[in-house]
Design a protein around this motif. Structure first.
Motif, mmCIF file in Angstrom:
data_model
loop_
_atom_site.group_PDB
_atom_site.id
_atom_site.type_symbol
_atom_site.label_atom_id
_atom_site.label_comp_id
_atom_site.label_asym_id
_atom_site.label_seq_id
_atom_site.Cartn_x
_atom_site.Cartn_y
_atom_site.Cartn_z
ATOM 1 N N ALA A 1 89.937 89.864 1.372
ATOM 2 C CA ALA A 1 91.392 89.947 1.308
ATOM 3 C C ALA A 1 91.892 89.727 -0.116
ATOM 4 C CB ALA A 1 92.017 88.933 2.265
ATOM 5 N N LEU A 2 91.317 88.754 -0.805
ATOM 6 C CA LEU A 2 91.730 88.477 -2.179
ATOM 7 C C LEU A 2 91.302 89.597 -3.117
ATOM 8 C CD1 LEU A 2 92.888 86.712 -4.430
ATOM 9 C CD2 LEU A 2 90.658 85.551 -4.528
ATOM 10 N N LEU A 3 90.036 89.974 -3.060
ATOM 11 C CA LEU A 3 89.516 90.950 -4.013
ATOM 12 C C LEU A 3 90.101 92.345 -3.823
ATOM 13 C CD1 LEU A 3 85.840 89.694 -4.178
ATOM 14 C CD2 LEU A 3 87.555 89.580 -6.002
ATOM 15 N N THR A 4 90.569 92.656 -2.630
ATOM 16 C CA THR A 4 91.219 93.959 -2.449
ATOM 17 C C THR A 4 92.588 93.977 -3.111
ATOM 18 O OG1 THR A 4 92.090 93.352 -0.273
ATOM 19 C CG2 THR A 4 90.005 94.519 -0.308
ATOM 20 N N ARG A 5 93.187 92.806 -3.270
ATOM 21 C CA ARG A 5 94.473 92.707 -3.972
ATOM 22 C C ARG A 5 94.281 92.464 -5.461
ATOM 23 N NH1 ARG A 5 95.092 88.908 -0.155
ATOM 24 N NH2 ARG A 5 95.393 87.295 -1.727
ATOM 25 N N LYS A 6 93.219 91.728 -5.805
ATOM 26 C CA LYS A 6 92.982 91.344 -7.199
ATOM 27 C C LYS A 6 91.476 91.410 -7.468
ATOM 28 C CE LYS A 6 93.706 87.656 -10.538
ATOM 29 N NZ LYS A 6 94.026 86.252 -10.740
ATOM 30 N N ALA A 7 91.006 92.580 -7.883
ATOM 31 C CA ALA A 7 89.570 92.814 -8.068
ATOM 32 C C ALA A 7 88.950 91.919 -9.127
ATOM 33 C CB ALA A 7 89.321 94.278 -8.419
ATOM 34 N N THR A 8 89.746 91.408 -10.039
ATOM 35 C CA THR A 8 89.234 90.574 -11.121
ATOM 36 C C THR A 8 89.290 89.083 -10.809
ATOM 37 O OG1 THR A 8 91.400 90.541 -12.169
ATOM 38 C CG2 THR A 8 89.856 92.287 -12.876
ATOM 39 N N ALA A 9 89.566 88.734 -9.565
ATOM 40 C CA ALA A 9 89.669 87.318 -9.191
ATOM 41 C C ALA A 9 88.386 86.573 -9.551
ATOM 42 C CB ALA A 9 89.942 87.189 -7.698
ATOM 43 N N THR A 10 88.555 85.344 -10.010
ATOM 44 C CA THR A 10 87.410 84.511 -10.364
ATOM 45 C C THR A 10 86.819 83.891 -9.105
ATOM 46 O OG1 THR A 10 88.729 82.506 -10.586
ATOM 47 C CG2 THR A 10 88.525 83.911 -12.560
ATOM 48 N N LEU A 11 85.628 83.340 -9.238
ATOM 49 C CA LEU A 11 85.026 82.644 -8.098
ATOM 50 C C LEU A 11 85.838 81.419 -7.704
ATOM 51 C CD1 LEU A 11 81.194 82.990 -8.746
ATOM 52 C CD2 LEU A 11 82.646 84.277 -7.186
ATOM 53 N N ASP A 12 86.482 80.771 -8.666
ATOM 54 C CA ASP A 12 87.370 79.650 -8.338
ATOM 55 C C ASP A 12 88.513 80.129 -7.439
ATOM 56 O OD1 ASP A 12 85.986 77.668 -9.723
ATOM 57 O OD2 ASP A 12 87.104 78.013 -11.588
#
Length: 183
Positions: A14-25
């Motif tokens: 859900a997060l990565l589909t909105r923000k592909a550059t999201a960090t592991l944190d």
């Protein structure tokens, strides 16, 4: 408290589909766990992406099964496929842009299985005279992935309404971009 790996994957997707550059944190925070807990389940970003790939491929296989591609006309099967794929479209959009999944010598065999089934649908439609034959089934399959991704991004960004997801894809695939002339 035990951490459910599938719940973590759902949150990460859900997060990565909105923000592909999201960090592991950020992934850990979205999943409601610590970075250390995330690391115990996934040794790093590469491991997380590979797990998401498997998760996404399973979702796509389930959508293909749900769509019953061999039943009815190819057009009705395509409409069912788009409807069944809609819930996982964002994840698929993310995965097909992850170059690491397609570089090197080892590519997940699941992509080949998906391609084979989707190309088979387009080939069946061509053989039955429902779909144009001047565009190859492999290209139509790639166009399907592209439209699925584009529609997902358009809905997620608010540029188009969620209710338009299915007709945008199906009507463009079936009708192309030529203006229809009324007789």
């Amino acid at each position: 408290m035990a951490v459910d790996r599938e719940d973590v994957l759902c949150s990460a997707a859900a997060l990565l589909t909105r923000k592909a550059t999201a960090t592991l944190d950020e992934v850990a925070k979205a999943a409601g766990i610590s970075r250390a807990t995330l690391h115990r389940h996934f040794a790093g970003r590469d491991a997380l992406i590979r797990a998401l790939e498997d998760f996404g491929l399973r979702a796509c296989e389930a959508a293909l099964d749900e769509a019953r591609l061999d039943e009815g006309t190819a057009e009705s099967a395509l409409r069912r496929l788009v409807a069944a794929a809609e819930p996982s479209a964002g994840l698929i959009a993310f995965l097909i842009t992850e170059n690491q999944l397609f570089e090197g010598e080892v590519v997940n065999e699941g992509w080949g299985r998906l391609d084979h089934r989707i190309e088979g649908l387009f080939r069946r439609g061509q053989e039955n005279g429902e779909f144009r034959i001047d565009l190859g089934a492999a290209w139509l399959s790639e166009a399907f992935y592209g439209l699925l991704s584009s529609a997902s991004w358009a809905v997620a960004s608010g540029r188009t309404a969620r209710k338009d997801f299915q007709p945008m894809i199906v009507e463009l695939l079936l009708g192309g971009v030529r203006r229809r002339l009324t007789p």
